[in-house]
Structures are given as structure tokens and as C-alpha cells.
Design an enzyme around this catalytic site. Structure first.
Site, PDB file in Angstrom:
ATOM      1  N   ASN A   1      36.866  29.541  23.575  1.00  0.00           N
ATOM      2  CA  ASN A   1      36.907  28.272  22.848  1.00  0.00           C
ATOM      3  C   ASN A   1      35.497  27.873  22.441  1.00  0.00           C
ATOM      4  O   ASN A   1      34.530  28.584  22.732  1.00  0.00           O
ATOM      5  CB  ASN A   1      37.591  27.193  23.683  1.00  0.00           C
ATOM      6  CG  ASN A   1      36.936  27.013  25.045  1.00  0.00           C
ATOM      7  OD1 ASN A   1      35.763  26.680  25.140  1.00  0.00           O
ATOM      8  ND2 ASN A   1      37.698  27.252  26.106  1.00  0.00           N
ATOM      9  N   ARG A   2      35.376  26.721  21.798  1.00  0.00           N
ATOM     10  CA  ARG A   2      34.102  26.308  21.213  1.00  0.00           C
ATOM     11  C   ARG A   2      33.192  25.535  22.163  1.00  0.00           C
ATOM     12  O   ARG A   2      32.116  25.088  21.768  1.00  0.00           O
ATOM     13  CB  ARG A   2      34.358  25.447  19.975  1.00  0.00           C
ATOM     14  CG  ARG A   2      35.109  26.143  18.855  1.00  0.00           C
ATOM     15  CD  ARG A   2      35.403  25.159  17.723  1.00  0.00           C
ATOM     16  NE  ARG A   2      36.147  25.771  16.637  1.00  0.00           N
ATOM     17  CZ  ARG A   2      35.598  26.386  15.597  1.00  0.00           C
ATOM     18  NH1 ARG A   2      34.282  26.472  15.525  1.00  0.00           N
ATOM     19  NH2 ARG A   2      36.342  26.907  14.653  1.00  0.00           N
TER      20      ARG A   2
END
Length: 415
Positions: free
Chosen positions: A207-208
Site C-alpha cells: 500500500n501507499r
């Protein structure tokens, strides 16, 4: 404002140089008085260069100015950091063997002691009695921070961070007395960053998350006096000094680390971005892209709900008696859709998870992740009014830690 900065003879004296800079950059006139032992750790030249004033610890220097009387009379504030066990004892018993102890006896304004010493020394009945004596006389004595001490030991006895001492000093001058470190003596576990779920030896689902908010929380908790344990998944920023770091990669590894850490934690903050799913199978070799084969189909399975499990184990007493009254804080990175907005999803998640506080932010490709600013709403299971916080991630973290300190001093909202 005229400040006398007394420096005790402890290894933490090096951190006081940063405190001195905070005072001078705020426009205050600072006279540094180190003890003789303090000059073994940081030399006189350093104090003179940073303060812009001559430095002495002898009552026989500049006798014509009667410094042992004048400095205490003129000071608007006296700050002692690090206040060693020896210096606390001398101040409590009214000794006047050098320029600093003479100045303490002559001080007319507020006096702030920031202790730093080994845990056993801080907890010794003699030191505790000296602290109570000084407080009874009107002096302010901070609780020391907890964490790594000289050598391999950890515990209460660390010098509070310079900015925490500075804030306490300014509050004292303005007549505020509720500036004690809100998490002093508490153990806080914080998860940060984003988990990665391997597909093969090369690829992963991720994920970011950058870890910036979790690291900012660790700094804020450390500055509030807590012993901090950081469960670090993938992060784009280094962990801060003065905290214990446990490195993890996957959601399952984070679960194992979180359950273990919760056993002795007063507060657990789950700010990491944890993958909801992981591949059902992990290839031992790199998945090849070939023209003569079909596109791979990746089957995902649910990861455990770590936050909900932590709450259930605490409420059932599984974690242990050491966590009675434990506060659990969750994070929700939400996006709205046709079925509901961010607040609606967050309220439902709070009730489903059962944590005490839920910090909610609205995320997207251009929001929150990797940025230096954030805007959140803090929801409480107790039903109290939602609290908004925005600004830099350090500002948001300070608001969250302040709210946690408030909650710890309330009657537990748990059923």
C-alpha cells in the site's frame, strides 16, 4: 526574559545544548551555570558559544558583581537540566557549595528541575523525598521520561526531550502548573508503515503508507514521557531515536508482534496500514510471464483483524493483569462511495472494532499517504464529541497524544 540554565553532571548534559538553543532562538537572555562535573561532559566553550555569555561555576569569578547573589535575584526563571540525584539532594538540603547552588538559594522567580538519572536512583526513597521537599517549597520537578538509559538498561530516568522541557518552562512562567509529562511512566506501543504480502520472492501486495504519521506519533509519545515501542512495517522514513523498534513485514508478523507487545503496554496505537488480504499461496520462484501460458490467477485470503483481536483479548483478560485499563487506539483510512461517506464508515468501524479511540482520515491518491500534512477526526467509543485535528503530521500527533493523556485520566469507558 532572563533565564539561568543550570547544568548538572550527567551524560544527558549534551541534550541541554539543544534546550539552550531553544531558549536563545526564542529571544531569551540565558546565563549557563554548569556544575564542575557537568564540564566533564560538555565544556565551558560550548555553553559560551551557544549562549553568547561568559560561563562560570565559581563564586570567586567576577566577585565585584556578586554573582552568587545577583544571578538569582535577576533571573525570571531558573531551569536545572539534567537535575541529577546529587543536585536534587543539594537543592533540597539548601547546600551552597558552588555558584549554581548559591543561585538556587537566591532565586526569586520560578524554578524548574528536569531530572535525569538511573531508574534505581530516581526511585530511591531519598531521591523521592528530596523531590517532594522541592515541590512542597514551590519548585516544579518534571517526571523523567522512560526509555533507554546509559548502558543497556531501560526505564524511567531519561531526561525529557528539550522541546518538552522548553514547553514546561514557558508554561511555568505563565503560571500554568499542569505541564507534567502526560505519559510519564507509561508504555506505548505504536504500529507504523505499511505491511507487504509476498506473491513470490520478488513481488508483493502493498500500500501507499510512508510511516510518517506513525513515526510522528512515536516522537510525540516519547516527548510526552512514555517508553515507546515502534512496530515498524515498511516505512519511507527512519524511526526516531529513543524508541524501541521491532521490524515486521507482513500482517501475520505484525499480529504476532502486536499481541506480544500488548502484554505490557498501557496504550496500543495501531496506525500501520495493514493489508486486508494476502495471497493464499506464495510461489517459491518468480512467477514468469510467458506467451504460452494463461494469465495467473491469484487467490486472496483474509488477514486477521489485529485491532479487533487486541480489544477482545484485553476485554477478556487474556492479555494479563498488567494491561488493566489499557487504552487501544485504531486508525481508519477511509474513502466514501455510493453507499456512505467517510464519517459513516468510520462510525460503523468504531462500533465493530470496539477500540477506545478511532482516528479517521479521508484518503486518496493525492491525500495523506506520503504527505507531511494530515487532517483527522478522533472518534471516541464513549460517545464524546468528535475532535478534529489538522496541520503537519507532528501537529496531528501531538493532538492525538494529548487526547490519549486525557483519556487515561478519565474513568475507563469500557464495559
Amino acid at each position: 526574559m532572563r533565564i539561568v540554565l543550570g547544568v548538572g553532571g550527567g551524560i544527558a548534559a549534551y541534550k541541554v545544548a539543544s534546550l539552550l538553543r531553544l531558549f536563545t532562538e526564542a529571544g531569551h537572555h540565558v546565563t549557563v551555570i554548569p556544575t564542575e562535573a557537568a564540564t566533564r561532559f560538555v565544556g565551558t566553550a560550548t555553553w559560551e558559544a551557544l549562549s553568547g555569555n561568559p560561563v562560570s561555576n565559581s563564586v570567586f569569578d567576577d566577585v565585584h558583581q556578586v554573582n552568587h547573589v545577583r544571578l538569582g535575584h535577576e533571573a525570571d526563571l531558573v531551569v536545572i537540566a539534567p537535575a541529577t540525584a546529587d543536585l536534587l539532594a543539594k537543592a533540597a538540603t539548601g547546600q551552597a557549595g558552588d555558584l549554581l547552588t548559591n543561585t538556587l538559594l537566591m532565586a526569586h522567580g520560578p524554578v524548574l528541575f528536569a531530572p535525569a538519572m538511573h531508574t534505581e536512583m530516581w526511585q530511591h526513597p531519598a531521591t523521592r523525598a528530596n523531590v517532594e521537599t522541592l515541590r512542597a517549597r514551590g519548585a516544579a520537578v518534571l517526571e523523567p521520561a522512560s526509555g533507554r538509559l546509559t548502558g543497556s538498561d531501560s526505564g524511567p530516568g531519561r531526561l525529557p526531550e528539550p522541546d518538552a522541557i522548553f514547553d514546561a518552562a514557558m508554561a511555568l512562567v505563565h503560571g500554568q502548573t499542569d505541564f507534567q509529562l502526560p505519559l510519564a511512566g507509561k508504555t506505548v506501543t505504536i504500529s507504523a508503515g505499511g505491511t507487504r504480502e509476498p506473491l513470490d520472492p520478488v513481488r508483493f501486495l502493498g500500500n501507499r503508507s510512508s510511516g510518517k504519521q506513525g513515526v510522528a506519533l512515536a516522537v510525540a509519545a516519547r516527548n510526552a514521557g512514555a517508553t515507546v515501542r515502534l512496530l515498524a512495517a515498511h516505512m519511507e522514513v527512519p524511526p526516531p531515536p529513543g524508541v524501541e523498534v521491532v521490524n515486521v513485514e507482513t500482517a501475520l508478523q505484525l499480529r504476532e508482534a502486536a499481541l506480544a507487545a500488548a502484554a505490557d503496554s498501557d496504550v496500543v496505537i495501531m496506525s500501520a496500514a495493514v493489508a486486508d488480504f494476502r495471497p493464499a499461496e506464495i510461489s517459491d520462484t518468480k512467477i514468469k510471464k510467458r506467451d504460452d501460458t494463461a494469465d495467473p490467477v491469484i487467490t486472496l485470503v483474509r488477514n486477521p483483524d489485529i485491532l479487533q483481536e487486541l480489544v477482545e483479548r484485553r476485554n477478556q483478560g487474556v492479555t494479563g493483569p498488567a494491561t488493566d485499563g489499557q487504552l487501544i487506539v485504531g486508525f481508519a483510512a477511509e474513502t466514501g462511495d455510493q453507499h456512505g461517506d467517510v464519517r459513516a464508515y468510520a462510525e460503523a468501524k468504531l462500533q465493530r472494532k470496539g477500540c477506545d479511540l478511532l482516528v479517521v482520515n479521508h484518503v486518496g491518491s493525492d491525500k495523506v499517504f506520503g504527505k507531511d500534512t494530515n487532517s483527522v477526526v478522533i472518534l471516541a467509543r464513549s460517545g464524546s464529541e468528535p475532535q478534529e485535528a489538522s496541520g503537519t503530521k507532528a501537529d496531528v500527533s501531538a493532538a492525538i497524544i494529548s487526547r490519549i493523556g486525557f483519556e487515561l485520566n478519565q474513568v475507563s469507558p469500557r464495559a
